[in-house]
Design a protein around this motif. Sequence first.
Motif, PDB file in Angstrom:
ATOM      1  N   ALA B 139       0.703  -1.263   0.034  1.00 27.10           N
ATOM      2  CA  ALA B 139       0.050   0.090   0.061  1.00 27.10           C
ATOM      3  C   ALA B 139       0.891   1.303   0.169  1.00 27.10           C
ATOM      4  O   ALA B 139       0.333   2.228  -0.540  1.00 27.10           O
ATOM      5  N   VAL B 140       1.984   1.140   0.568  1.00 24.61           N
ATOM      6  CA  VAL B 140       3.014   2.247   0.631  1.00 24.61           C
ATOM      7  C   VAL B 140       4.031   2.304  -0.520  1.00 24.61           C
ATOM      8  O   VAL B 140       5.014   3.013  -0.400  1.00 24.61           O
ATOM      9  N   GLY B 141       3.810   1.350  -1.145  1.00 29.85           N
ATOM     10  CA  GLY B 141       4.892   0.903  -2.468  1.00 29.85           C
ATOM     11  C   GLY B 141       6.238   0.292  -2.356  1.00 29.85           C
ATOM     12  O   GLY B 141       6.998   0.423  -2.796  1.00 29.85           O
ATOM     13  N   VAL B 142       6.319  -0.430  -1.034  1.00 28.62           N
ATOM     14  CA  VAL B 142       7.567  -1.152  -0.618  1.00 28.62           C
ATOM     15  C   VAL B 142       7.155  -2.527  -1.205  1.00 28.62           C
ATOM     16  O   VAL B 142       6.012  -3.376  -0.807  1.00 28.62           O
ATOM     17  N   ARG B 143       8.132  -3.185  -1.719  1.00 30.09           N
ATOM     18  CA  ARG B 143       7.951  -4.637  -1.822  1.00 30.09           C
ATOM     19  C   ARG B 143       8.528  -5.447  -0.645  1.00 30.09           C
ATOM     20  O   ARG B 143       9.689  -5.404  -0.313  1.00 30.09           O
ATOM     21  N   SER B 144       7.752  -6.487  -0.241  1.00 33.89           N
ATOM     22  CA  SER B 144       8.181  -7.105   1.014  1.00 33.89           C
ATOM     23  C   SER B 144       8.972  -8.248   0.442  1.00 33.89           C
ATOM     24  O   SER B 144       8.637  -8.755  -0.461  1.00 33.89           O
ATOM     25  N   PRO B 145      10.253  -8.674   1.121  1.00 36.11           N
ATOM     26  CA  PRO B 145      10.958  -9.813   0.624  1.00 36.11           C
ATOM     27  C   PRO B 145      10.174 -11.072   0.897  1.00 36.11           C
ATOM     28  O   PRO B 145       9.195 -11.153   1.612  1.00 36.11           O
ATOM     29  N   ALA B 152      18.316 -15.410   1.577  1.00 36.85           N
ATOM     30  CA  ALA B 152      18.832 -14.438   2.180  1.00 36.85           C
ATOM     31  C   ALA B 152      17.989 -13.795   3.447  1.00 36.85           C
ATOM     32  O   ALA B 152      18.596 -13.063   4.172  1.00 36.85           O
ATOM     33  N   TYR B 153      16.577 -14.101   3.397  1.00 40.21           N
ATOM     34  CA  TYR B 153      16.017 -13.362   4.363  1.00 40.21           C
ATOM     35  C   TYR B 153      15.403 -14.561   5.480  1.00 40.21           C
ATOM     36  O   TYR B 153      14.829 -14.013   6.577  1.00 40.21           O
ATOM     37  N   SER B 154      15.499 -15.783   5.101  1.00 41.17           N
ATOM     38  CA  SER B 154      14.682 -16.906   6.000  1.00 41.17           C
ATOM     39  C   SER B 154      15.240 -16.608   7.544  1.00 41.17           C
ATOM     40  O   SER B 154      14.485 -16.862   8.332  1.00 41.17           O
ATOM     41  N   LYS B 155      16.427 -16.408   7.742  1.00 43.37           N
ATOM     42  CA  LYS B 155      16.763 -16.296   9.132  1.00 43.37           C
ATOM     43  C   LYS B 155      16.437 -15.142   9.576  1.00 43.37           C
ATOM     44  O   LYS B 155      16.199 -15.212  10.960  1.00 43.37           O
ATOM     45  N   PRO B 252      14.522 -22.366   2.698  1.00 43.18           N
ATOM     46  CA  PRO B 252      15.208 -22.441   1.407  1.00 43.18           C
ATOM     47  C   PRO B 252      16.537 -22.695   1.421  1.00 43.18           C
ATOM     48  O   PRO B 252      17.401 -22.163   2.095  1.00 43.18           O
ATOM     49  N   ASP B 253      16.864 -23.779   0.494  1.00 43.85           N
ATOM     50  CA  ASP B 253      18.344 -23.804   0.106  1.00 43.85           C
ATOM     51  C   ASP B 253      19.182 -24.143   1.660  1.00 43.85           C
ATOM     52  O   ASP B 253      20.231 -23.452   1.511  1.00 43.85           O
ATOM     53  N   GLN B 254      18.720 -25.087   2.414  1.00 37.51           N
ATOM     54  CA  GLN B 254      19.687 -25.196   3.629  1.00 37.51           C
ATOM     55  C   GLN B 254      19.707 -23.894   4.551  1.00 37.51           C
ATOM     56  O   GLN B 254      20.725 -23.929   5.337  1.00 37.51           O
ATOM     57  N   SER B 255      19.078 -22.686   4.265  1.00 36.28           N
ATOM     58  CA  SER B 255      19.369 -21.362   4.843  1.00 36.28           C
ATOM     59  C   SER B 255      18.819 -21.548   6.495  1.00 36.28           C
ATOM     60  O   SER B 255      19.416 -20.911   7.192  1.00 36.28           O
ATOM     61  N   THR B 256      17.955 -22.391   6.602  1.00 36.46           N
ATOM     62  CA  THR B 256      17.528 -22.656   7.996  1.00 36.46           C
ATOM     63  C   THR B 256      17.796 -23.799   8.611  1.00 36.46           C
ATOM     64  O   THR B 256      17.307 -24.477   9.875  1.00 36.46           O
ATOM     65  N   LEU B 257      18.641 -24.565   8.077  1.00 33.43           N
ATOM     66  CA  LEU B 257      19.044 -26.012   8.487  1.00 33.43           C
ATOM     67  C   LEU B 257      20.077 -25.704   9.884  1.00 33.43           C
ATOM     68  O   LEU B 257      21.026 -25.109   9.882  1.00 33.43           O
ATOM     69  N   THR B 258      19.493 -26.046  11.032  1.00 34.79           N
ATOM     70  CA  THR B 258      20.242 -25.920  12.155  1.00 34.79           C
ATOM     71  C   THR B 258      20.799 -27.205  12.692  1.00 34.79           C
ATOM     72  O   THR B 258      20.540 -28.244  12.137  1.00 34.79           O
ATOM     73  N   PHE B 259      21.691 -27.089  13.529  1.00 34.82           N
ATOM     74  CA  PHE B 259      22.393 -28.217  13.670  1.00 34.82           C
ATOM     75  C   PHE B 259      21.644 -29.386  14.646  1.00 34.82           C
ATOM     76  O   PHE B 259      21.765 -30.415  14.133  1.00 34.82           O
ATOM     77  N   PRO B 260      20.744 -29.055  15.308  1.00 36.40           N
ATOM     78  CA  PRO B 260      20.030 -30.172  16.054  1.00 36.40           C
ATOM     79  C   PRO B 260      18.966 -30.665  15.098  1.00 36.40           C
ATOM     80  O   PRO B 260      18.705 -31.853  15.075  1.00 36.40           O
ATOM     81  N   GLU B 261      18.639 -29.973  13.962  1.00 38.40           N
ATOM     82  CA  GLU B 261      17.769 -30.507  13.025  1.00 38.40           C
ATOM     83  C   GLU B 261      18.596 -31.570  12.026  1.00 38.40           C
ATOM     84  O   GLU B 261      18.125 -32.701  11.465  1.00 38.40           O
ATOM     85  N   TRP B 262      19.868 -31.351  11.728  1.00 36.93           N
ATOM     86  CA  TRP B 262      20.493 -32.232  11.152  1.00 36.93           C
ATOM     87  C   TRP B 262      20.894 -33.417  11.934  1.00 36.93           C
ATOM     88  O   TRP B 262      20.911 -34.496  11.238  1.00 36.93           O
ATOM     89  N   LEU B 263      21.198 -33.203  13.232  1.00 32.30           N
ATOM     90  CA  LEU B 263      21.249 -34.480  13.817  1.00 32.30           C
ATOM     91  C   LEU B 263      20.098 -35.313  14.104  1.00 32.30           C
ATOM     92  O   LEU B 263      20.088 -36.558  13.899  1.00 32.30           O
ATOM     93  N   PHE B 264      18.806 -34.449  14.063  1.00 30.78           N
ATOM     94  CA  PHE B 264      17.539 -35.142  14.106  1.00 30.78           C
ATOM     95  C   PHE B 264      17.541 -35.931  12.486  1.00 30.78           C
ATOM     96  O   PHE B 264      16.979 -37.268  12.467  1.00 30.78           O
ATOM     97  N   GLN B 265      17.915 -35.281  11.615  1.00 27.76           N
ATOM     98  CA  GLN B 265      17.575 -35.932  10.127  1.00 27.76           C
ATOM     99  C   GLN B 265      18.409 -37.123  10.043  1.00 27.76           C
ATOM    100  O   GLN B 265      18.114 -38.121   9.687  1.00 27.76           O
ATOM    101  N   GLN B 266      19.856 -37.103  10.506  1.00 22.76           N
ATOM    102  CA  GLN B 266      20.750 -38.095  10.322  1.00 22.76           C
ATOM    103  C   GLN B 266      20.308 -39.264  11.204  1.00 22.76           C
ATOM    104  O   GLN B 266      20.459 -40.292  10.882  1.00 22.76           O
TER     105      GLN B 266
END
Lengths: 294, 306
Positions: B139-145, B152-155, B252-266
Amino acid sequence: MTATAVQGRVTSRPPAPERGRRGRATLYWIAKHAVAIALTIMFLGPLVFIGLTALMSDRQALTSQLWPTTWNWSNFADIFEKAPLLTWIGNTLMYSVLATAFMLLSSIPVAYALARFRFRGRKLAFLLVITMMMLPPQVVAVPVYLIWARFHLTGTLWPLIVPMLLGDAFSIFLLRQFLVTIPREYSDAARVDGCGEFRTLVRVILPMARPAIAAVALFQFFYCWNDYYGPLLYAGTDLDNWTLSLGLAAFRSVHRVQWNLTMAATVLAMAPVIVVFFFAQKVFIEGVKLTGVK
Amino acid sequence: MAAVTLGNRLRPLAYLSPWLIGFAVFFVYPLISTVYFSFQRYDLFTLEPVGLLNYEYFLKDEAAWTSIRNTLWLVVVMVPLRVVFGLGVAQLVTRLKAGAGIFRTIFYLPSLVPLVAGTLGFVFLLNPSTGPVQAMLGAVGVRSPDWFGDPAYSKWGLTLLALWSVGDLMVIFMAALLDVPKQLYEAAALDGATGWRQFVHITLPVIRPVLMFAAVTGVIQTLQYFTQAMVAARVASGATDSAGSVFTPGYPDQSTLTFPEWLFQQGFRDYAMGYACVLALILFAVSMVFTLILLRQFRGFAEEEA
């Protein structure tokens, strides 16, 4: 009342040099409250939009309109047809209630011993409680999972409930922090009256510790109600064993529903927490304070 | 007489017994077991000793290092922001004359919202196609990411969520701020120090231990950061994880992959349980360092009497 009266008297005839300061104080007052209102919008905004979206029609949920054109209260009925929500709520309640009851049963005596008894290794025991409270559950996840697999209890919520009979580090810590603040004189007086150690705990200490017990019970209940990691690890793939958190996370993708129904389910998960909070606000706030350092 | 002494000796043991058993069964034994499994290949069916292979694999496991970088990002960015914001909000609420109680209630409320529900809400609010945030910015002409869809923005999206639920810190900081002796401010005011200078020279030094405590516990909590990242990635990616189709955390693209998540996944999705134990031991070592810092810095925490 008295404060406003006094203030009223002062403002009625301020001495000349006071007027500038007063003006600045008023500006400061306005600025503070303006920021507070802006923050209110920030903190409440998400909840408001979640609520509004939950009431939109399927069609409107595909648009970026903010205000519902029609109020679809039936969304809250529809979500129960999309997913076994009642089963999930039942499972979540069973997990939360049993875990909380078991935790209280086991943790109160432990906390009492750490706060009151003098014995060798007491300090070490308390340090170990703090350490266990701090360490991530993922550290020992693999062998603990294998223990439950051996008892054929993976695929159920029991691995999350049964260990609560053996105490919960966070609750022990919180209860202990409260119990040490109760003056020893109370238990000494009870002992003089011929109370044994156990009766002193039940008759004298527990009633005094009611606020702390209420706080750990609420924290434990909501920890379970909100828990996602535990059920994800143990509940398995059978939807009948899922909790509300698990179901909610999968709700949108598995059931291919729009945001409006997803938000309706979200409101359903939030509602009990918010309602209880308004009735027991003080318990929460006092409990959170106990978690800090003095 | 002797019986009484023995009773006194055994009483602490009796009261502590639930926890002692829990400590042994669900902590000491699993910890030793984790070390043992870290030298094995184990997939729930076959167990095979592999020496240091799991450890060597860790050094080459790019996803593990990505998850470490992401977790470090959260520790370095999210934790300080939460402490600063929490302190700012607490300072404001303690200064309010009208409606302090109501504001405190409102600011605390989001921290109680179930993590999964809050995360879902934020993914919806910030989604670029139908989200209210995009609607208002538009409405004020700004594009939200595309907050949760753009690496680049997920974290930052997760950070916004963490700032929204800053209420628990606010409550702790408010208690600390109200404990600062009034005389200190009065004395400073006599010396002509006001506003910002009072805050820097009086408030901050007095409440420093509380801030430190919040920062260290914040780091320890962030080392376990799991639910929000998992749910945000799952909902934003639209992946299903019921039967058959696979969801891999980190979208997206492993940008939010945290260490405990990887442990859980493995450990629990790929059933590389031996390797998951290597990751668990690393998590244990790092968490232990911060726990020891906490215990050393805050001896008062475990004092005999409060």
